[in-house]
Design a protein around this motif. Sequence first.
Motif, PDB file in Angstrom:
ATOM      1  N   ASP A   7       0.684   5.775   0.542  1.00 53.85           N
ATOM      2  CA  ASP A   7      -0.101   6.960   0.880  1.00 53.85           C
ATOM      3  C   ASP A   7       0.439   8.122   0.068  1.00 53.85           C
ATOM      4  O   ASP A   7       1.556   8.584   0.311  1.00 53.85           O
ATOM      5  CB  ASP A   7      -0.005   7.259   2.380  1.00 53.85           C
ATOM      6  N   ASP A  53      -2.391  -1.396   5.018  1.00 54.09           N
ATOM      7  CA  ASP A  53      -2.915  -0.049   5.270  1.00 54.09           C
ATOM      8  C   ASP A  53      -2.351   0.547   6.548  1.00 54.09           C
ATOM      9  O   ASP A  53      -2.124   1.760   6.634  1.00 54.09           O
ATOM     10  CB  ASP A  53      -4.447  -0.084   5.358  1.00 54.09           C
ATOM     11  N   LEU A 106      -5.539   4.941  10.633  1.00 56.62           N
ATOM     12  CA  LEU A 106      -6.823   4.367  10.281  1.00 56.62           C
ATOM     13  C   LEU A 106      -7.861   4.643  11.345  1.00 56.62           C
ATOM     14  O   LEU A 106      -7.560   4.651  12.536  1.00 56.62           O
ATOM     15  CB  LEU A 106      -6.694   2.848  10.092  1.00 56.62           C
ATOM     16  N   THR A 163      -9.255  -2.255  -0.427  1.00 56.15           N
ATOM     17  CA  THR A 163      -8.518  -1.475   0.561  1.00 56.15           C
ATOM     18  C   THR A 163      -8.853  -1.881   1.993  1.00 56.15           C
ATOM     19  O   THR A 163      -7.964  -1.976   2.844  1.00 56.15           O
ATOM     20  CB  THR A 163      -8.806   0.029   0.368  1.00 56.15           C
ATOM     21  N   ARG A 205     -10.229   5.249  -3.832  1.00 59.79           N
ATOM     22  CA  ARG A 205      -9.556   4.450  -2.821  1.00 59.79           C
ATOM     23  C   ARG A 205     -10.517   3.843  -1.793  1.00 59.79           C
ATOM     24  O   ARG A 205     -10.153   2.924  -1.072  1.00 59.79           O
ATOM     25  CB  ARG A 205      -8.519   5.310  -2.080  1.00 59.79           C
ATOM     26  N   ASN A 222      -6.899  -4.900   3.188  1.00 63.86           N
ATOM     27  CA  ASN A 222      -5.452  -4.852   2.991  1.00 63.86           C
ATOM     28  C   ASN A 222      -4.742  -4.542   4.309  1.00 63.86           C
ATOM     29  O   ASN A 222      -4.787  -3.410   4.786  1.00 63.86           O
ATOM     30  CB  ASN A 222      -5.110  -3.781   1.950  1.00 63.86           C
ATOM     31  N   ASP A 250       0.858  -1.185   0.000  1.00 61.73           N
ATOM     32  CA  ASP A 250       0.000   0.000   0.000  1.00 61.73           C
ATOM     33  C   ASP A 250       0.891   1.230   0.000  1.00 61.73           C
ATOM     34  O   ASP A 250       2.071   1.173   0.394  1.00 61.73           O
ATOM     35  CB  ASP A 250      -0.919   0.020   1.227  1.00 61.73           C
TER      36      ASP A 250
END
Length: 496
Positions: free
Chosen positions: A61, A184, A190, A178, A314, A181, A59
């Motif tokens: 960002d 992340d 999160l 997503t 996303r 995953n 992943d």
Amino acid sequence: MVSTQPDIAHAVGVVSRFLSNPGKEHWEAVKWILRYLKGTTKMCLCFRNAKPVLEGYTDSDMVGDLDGRKSTSGFLFTFAGGAVSWQSKLQNYVALSTTEAEYITAAEAGKEMLWLQRFLQELGLKQEKFMVHCDSQSAIDLSKNSMYHSRTKHINIRYHWIREVMERQLLELIKIHTDKNPADILTKCLTVLTQGLREFSFKTLFSATEGFHAKNKLGKGGIAQVYRGKLTDGGEIAVKKPLVISEKGKELVMNEMKLLLGSAHHRNIEFASNGSLDYLLFNSETCRAGTLDWKRTYAIIIGVARGLLYLHERSHNVIIHCDIKPTNILIDENWVPKIADFGMANLFPQDQTHVNINEATGTLGYLAPENMDNGHVSPKADTYSFGVVVLELISSRKNWNSHNQSPNGQGLWDTANELCKEVKVSEFMDLKLIPSAILDQVQLYVKIGVLCTEFDLELRPTMDPAYSMLLENHSSSNTQVNEPMRDGSSSSSSTA
């Protein structure tokens, strides 16, 4: 960060960037990490009695580092269901799109997979297929076909080796949603709902908002007002109070709850405590008042674009907000923008280019032409609204009333387009913005704002290229941006 426990790898990596000159907020972040470690001393990595299979997850960002504009790469490898290798770190150079950032991360994860393959072979363990899971279909397609994207020649050649590795079937990139995953946690903070829905009594909400006092009002929409509330335990909440109880109001509130709790979790999509952008920009008492200088204006534009990109590409479900406007952009205590009010939002079918609704949804002045004319809604409808917000943010003029505010009776789009072509963008800016403005950047952002408000749906970009243009060479005047045109003719490329 490498070689730390995976659940704090991202947090430790972020605070470690400020080791040479930490501020108070950085020390507060370190304290939170230490409190977390203290509360999780009994937690450990578990290896189940499962099939001994090695799998990878990647992943990234996009532009996670706001100072250096670099993206964060994260990968995680599991064996027999337990984590055996992970990494979270900034990429070596600035990626110009989300696809490029994900592609770089996949290449870095590929190197780790090959090393782990050899390690397993030395242990005498055999495995037929080695799969690496990625949540970006564009990055997967790019790794399979070098001609997939016309703007990949600038990518460092060392990352293209993953194509050869896949051709030799040494590993396979597989699409993963997503929300499934595990990588992340290595690239972003999160939102975690640990207790499901939390219910409050009206008495609690009344007390938290001090009787819905006017000083706590954050904003007002067509069907409800939003208030800041503070609970007895110190927690802050946003309370939406309907103006009139109606079936339509109930429907919009339930729609918003379904979307926010089921699909949308992002740092640019949530409650913020500093009021709306509309209040900061247009309220007679504040009226920018020196608070919205160019640095903050620039950061707000980037933040809103990032939030929309998440909603469109996303999030687990593609979400069209349908009502992007300054009133629905809240600003937190760190001047980070948050997209709010999902009452009119629509889930977008993955296999369709647009949806048709019975009536136009949104606010006059921010509605895309195709939405207003025939209820045609696609992610580009949000792009149009975003473009209007960009132009309003730079000029401090409302689009719906711009004809009356302009000395020559022109609308906001016409004025912006004309002054941009004549390289007189300083005449379009709010006078209070000029002392702090970087004119090349403002010129670029006005042009992107005009392009995003293009009447022709085919000429209007989606948020992915729009976001890339905002970031690409943001301090330079050499960024390539298509010329906006409203007569339906083809556009040509020019420099901002």
